[in-house]
Design an enzyme around this catalytic site. Structure first.
Site, PDB file in Angstrom:
ATOM      1  N   LYS A 282       0.817  -1.220   0.000  1.00  0.00           N
ATOM      2  CA  LYS A 282       0.000   0.000   0.000  1.00  0.00           C
ATOM      3  C   LYS A 282       0.851   1.272   0.000  1.00  0.00           C
ATOM      4  O   LYS A 282       0.476   2.272  -0.616  1.00  0.00           O
ATOM      5  CB  LYS A 282      -0.959  -0.004   1.184  1.00  0.00           C
ATOM      6  CG  LYS A 282      -2.052  -1.061   1.081  1.00  0.00           C
ATOM      7  CD  LYS A 282      -3.012  -0.955   2.257  1.00  0.00           C
ATOM      8  CE  LYS A 282      -4.114  -2.004   2.156  1.00  0.00           C
ATOM      9  NZ  LYS A 282      -5.102  -1.851   3.242  1.00  0.00           N
TER      10      LYS A 282
ATOM     11  N   GLY B  25      -2.480   0.007  18.313  1.00  0.00           N
ATOM     12  CA  GLY B  25      -1.526  -0.025  17.214  1.00  0.00           C
ATOM     13  C   GLY B  25      -1.356   1.343  16.580  1.00  0.00           C
ATOM     14  O   GLY B  25      -2.304   2.138  16.537  1.00  0.00           O
TER      15      GLY B  25
ATOM     16  N   LEU C 263      -9.781  -5.020  12.837  1.00  0.00           N
ATOM     17  CA  LEU C 263      -9.635  -4.718  11.414  1.00  0.00           C
ATOM     18  C   LEU C 263      -9.336  -5.974  10.603  1.00  0.00           C
ATOM     19  O   LEU C 263      -9.649  -6.038   9.418  1.00  0.00           O
ATOM     20  CB  LEU C 263      -8.516  -3.688  11.186  1.00  0.00           C
ATOM     21  CG  LEU C 263      -8.698  -2.299  11.792  1.00  0.00           C
ATOM     22  CD1 LEU C 263      -7.603  -1.367  11.281  1.00  0.00           C
ATOM     23  CD2 LEU C 263     -10.066  -1.714  11.495  1.00  0.00           C
TER      24      LEU C 263
END
Length: 265
Positions: free
Chosen positions: A66, A125, A209
């Site tokens: 990404k 995180g 997630l």
């Protein structure tokens, strides 16, 4: 005319994106093919170039590329620039465009479960996954957004970009939250970040997630064992895919039945 799309990543065999986009295509009566491309760490940029030279219409990018996709793009949307990573690419006027649909995908899925305005939210995180969701979460006007990370330095880096957030270490969490989002990679290796018992005292809604189509992720199970309602990121996957589909095809597909179908396996 048949339109061509793909997702690139490594590993890629597990990806549900082709299934999701084919269901979108059937629903919207758009003819398309959607392939999986195994990313090559050495030739990634060439793979992107080749895809569009060969008349590709749109490309999704997943781990671990990404950031490289973001750097390759010539034009980026605002939310993509704030995220610093890209998951959606397309060509327009001979220039590579990039967007990041992860954040809006998360917000749309979370809206099925709770209102975010005036809520106290904890993100576990401080890596790329966390960075990609902070801006859309702030747009939802929470009371407080706290990022916790094992090393405080990495969380402080995020605070420099997003001064509205608070940062802390896992060991020094405040006592309660309305929502806890796991943005660490721990679930991918079937591990959990151990939190103080007090973090679950207010019975926050918990969201991972990561997703696992066949069983609960480690974080989801951990949160449920703590007495909390918890879901994984499969809904986010479907919603971010719908946003990418809209960018490419100018038609917004319906997601609810597709999510129910994927959950039924």
């Amino acid at each position: 005319m048949l339109r061509r799309f793909a997702v690139i990543g490594n590993p890629i065999a597990h990806s549900l994106s082709p299934v999701i986009h084919q269901m979108f295509a059937q629903q919207t009566q758009i003819e398309l093919i959607y392939e999986k491309i195994l990313g090559d760490d050495v030739k990634f940029e060439q793979q992107i170039s080749d895809f569009f030279i060969q008349y590709g219409n749109g490309l999704n990018v997943t781990l671990p590329y990404k950031k490289r996709a973001y750097e390759l793009a010539k034009i980026r949307t605002q939310r993509c620039a704030l995220a610093g990573v890209a998951n959606t690419l397309w060509m327009e006027e001979n220039q590579l465009h990039a967007d990041n649909t992860d954040g809006i995908g998360l917000i749309r899925d979370l809206s099925r479960f709770l209102e975010l305005k005036d809520k106290k939210i904890l993100i576990l995180g401080a890596g790329g996954a966390a960075r990609g969701i902070i801006f859309p979460l702030l747009e939802a006007k929470p009371l407080k957004l706290i990022v916790a990370n094992r090393t405080l330095e990495k969380a402080e880096e995020l605070k420099r970009q997003f001064p509205q957030i608070n940062v802390t270490s896992f060991a020094e969490l405040p006592e309660f939250f309305d929502l806890i989002i796991n943005a660490t990679s721990a679930s991918l290796s079937d591990q959990v970040i151990a939190l103080p018992e007090e973090a679950f005292s207010h019975k926050p809604f918990c969201y991972d997630l990561a997703y696992n189509q066949k069983t609960s992720t480690a974080f989801v199970q951990y949160a449920r064992n703590g007495g909390c309602e918890a879901v994984d990121g499969l809904g986010m996957l479907v919603e971010q895919a719908a946003e990418a589909f809209f960018i490419w095809n100018k038609v917004m597909p319906s997601t609810q039945k597709i999510l129910e179908h994927l959950r039924s396996f």
